[in-house]
Design an enzyme around this catalytic site. Structure first.
Site, PDB file in Angstrom:
ATOM      1  N   PRO A 190       8.199 111.822  28.147  1.00  0.00           N
ATOM      2  CA  PRO A 190       7.376 112.746  27.372  1.00  0.00           C
ATOM      3  C   PRO A 190       6.134 112.017  26.841  1.00  0.00           C
ATOM      4  O   PRO A 190       6.207 110.860  26.448  1.00  0.00           O
ATOM      5  CB  PRO A 190       8.275 113.153  26.208  1.00  0.00           C
ATOM      6  CG  PRO A 190       9.662 112.827  26.643  1.00  0.00           C
ATOM      7  CD  PRO A 190       9.528 111.655  27.566  1.00  0.00           C
ATOM      8  N   ILE A 191       5.018 112.719  26.857  1.00  0.00           N
ATOM      9  CA  ILE A 191       3.788 112.224  26.251  1.00  0.00           C
ATOM     10  C   ILE A 191       3.394 113.235  25.182  1.00  0.00           C
ATOM     11  O   ILE A 191       3.245 114.424  25.463  1.00  0.00           O
ATOM     12  CB  ILE A 191       2.657 112.082  27.283  1.00  0.00           C
ATOM     13  CG1 ILE A 191       3.056 111.076  28.361  1.00  0.00           C
ATOM     14  CG2 ILE A 191       1.358 111.656  26.592  1.00  0.00           C
ATOM     15  CD1 ILE A 191       2.083 111.003  29.518  1.00  0.00           C
TER      16      ILE A 191
END
Length: 87
Positions: free
Chosen positions: A22-23
């Site tokens: 995840p970013i």
């Protein structure tokens, strides 16, 4: 893999070829201290890991600061005094 509690797909890096970290991107007006940004990054990392069910070390947090003069709300630049602002 399926979570037995809510039937949502749970990514598994050993079985899912499309597994990606995840970013989390955060855009802020300048003025927050480094301490505030550190806390924000820590909390976003912890809570994203909990919700996304992935290791914290896979999560990236990107914080971008912007000058008020570079930010518009409702078509009006923040650098324009509110009394004279027109969209």
């Amino acid at each position: 893999m399926v979570d037995q509690n809510n039937d949502h797909h749970v990514p598994n890096k050993d079985h899912d070829e499309g597994f990606q970290m995840p970013i989390v991107r955060v855009e802020l007006l300048t003025g927050r201290s480094q301490e505030q940004k550190n806390e924000l990054a820590a909390v976003l990392t912890r809570e994203t890991a909990r919700i996304a069910r992935c290791p914290e070390e896979h999560i990236q947090v990107i914080i971008s600061d912007y000058q008020r003069s570079d930010w518009a709300v409702g078509g009006v630049m923040n650098s324009v005094p509110k009394e004279t602002a027109q969209p």
